[in-house]
Design a protein around this motif. Structure first.
Motif, short mmCIF file in Angstrom:
data_model
loop_
_atom_site.label_atom_id
_atom_site.label_comp_id
_atom_site.label_asym_id
_atom_site.label_seq_id
_atom_site.Cartn_x
_atom_site.Cartn_y
_atom_site.Cartn_z
N ARG A 119 67.39 9.41 -66.07
CA ARG A 119 68.81 10.12 -65.86
C ARG A 119 69.15 10.01 -64.29
O ARG A 119 70.40 10.01 -64.08
CB ARG A 119 68.54 11.47 -66.32
N VAL A 120 68.02 10.33 -63.68
CA VAL A 120 68.60 10.61 -62.13
C VAL A 120 69.21 9.26 -61.65
O VAL A 120 70.13 9.14 -60.75
CB VAL A 120 67.34 10.96 -61.39
N ALA A 121 68.48 8.19 -61.96
CA ALA A 121 68.87 6.89 -61.50
C ALA A 121 70.39 6.71 -62.23
O ALA A 121 71.34 6.12 -61.36
CB ALA A 121 68.01 5.72 -62.03
N TYR A 122 70.63 7.18 -63.39
CA TYR A 122 72.11 6.86 -63.83
C TYR A 122 72.93 7.66 -63.01
O TYR A 122 74.12 7.08 -62.88
CB TYR A 122 72.17 7.09 -65.17
N ALA A 127 77.57 8.17 -59.61
CA ALA A 127 77.98 9.45 -58.66
C ALA A 127 79.59 9.16 -58.05
O ALA A 127 80.27 10.16 -58.08
CB ALA A 127 77.07 9.57 -57.46
N SER A 128 79.78 8.01 -57.81
CA SER A 128 81.14 7.81 -57.26
C SER A 128 82.15 7.49 -58.41
O SER A 128 83.45 7.86 -58.08
CB SER A 128 81.00 6.34 -56.47
N ASP A 129 81.84 7.31 -59.69
CA ASP A 129 82.55 7.61 -60.68
C ASP A 129 83.45 8.80 -61.04
O ASP A 129 84.29 9.04 -61.38
CB ASP A 129 81.94 7.13 -61.86
N GLN A 130 82.43 9.66 -60.61
CA GLN A 130 82.90 11.32 -60.77
C GLN A 130 83.50 11.79 -59.43
O GLN A 130 83.45 13.09 -59.44
CB GLN A 130 81.62 12.22 -61.16
#
Length: 132
Positions: A119-122, A127-130
């Protein structure tokens, strides 16, 4: 609902009667409740609520009713005791499905750290998508 015994059950078919049974069982509180009763046996309402940690009284009551309706949990009342002693325990059918979920519970406990790491890796990859 009458079930056609000649029709094969297919949990992936939205119209199949097995689907609504699966949906009841796949509920997180139902699985946790079955696991609690499997491990601790029949329990009072308040004991069950404590053993599940975080469940509201409304959700506890609703889940107990669903599992009782499905024939998995039995509500027994001992009127000889004041106030009456009410216990919730597994039926034979409930014990059977509770035992079947043991592997899922074990896998979850064993692999929770790996899932959290994924989950952390995902989240970091996306992060840039959000816009973060």
């Amino acid at each position: 609902m009458t079930i056609d015994s000649d029709r094969p059950m297919d949990i992936l078919d939205a119209a199949c009667p097995s689907r609504d049974v699966f949906v009841d069982l796949a509920d997180k509180w139902a699985l946790l409740m079955l696991a609690s009763m499997r491990e601790r046996g029949a329990q009072r309402y308040s004991e069950l609520q404590r053993s599940l940690g975080g469940i509201s009284r409304k959700m506890l009551s609703q889940t107990l009713r669903t599992l009782e309706r499905d024939g998995l949990v039995l509500r027994s009342v001992d009127p000889e005791v004041l106030p009456p002693l009410v216990l919730y325990g597994l039926t034979d059918l409930g014990s059977e499905i509770a035992e079947e979920t043991r592997a899922l519970c074990s896998w979850t406990e064993k692999r929770a750290a790996s899932v959290h790491a994924a989950r952390v890796a995902y989240d970091q990859r996306h992060a840039s998508d959000q816009g973060v």
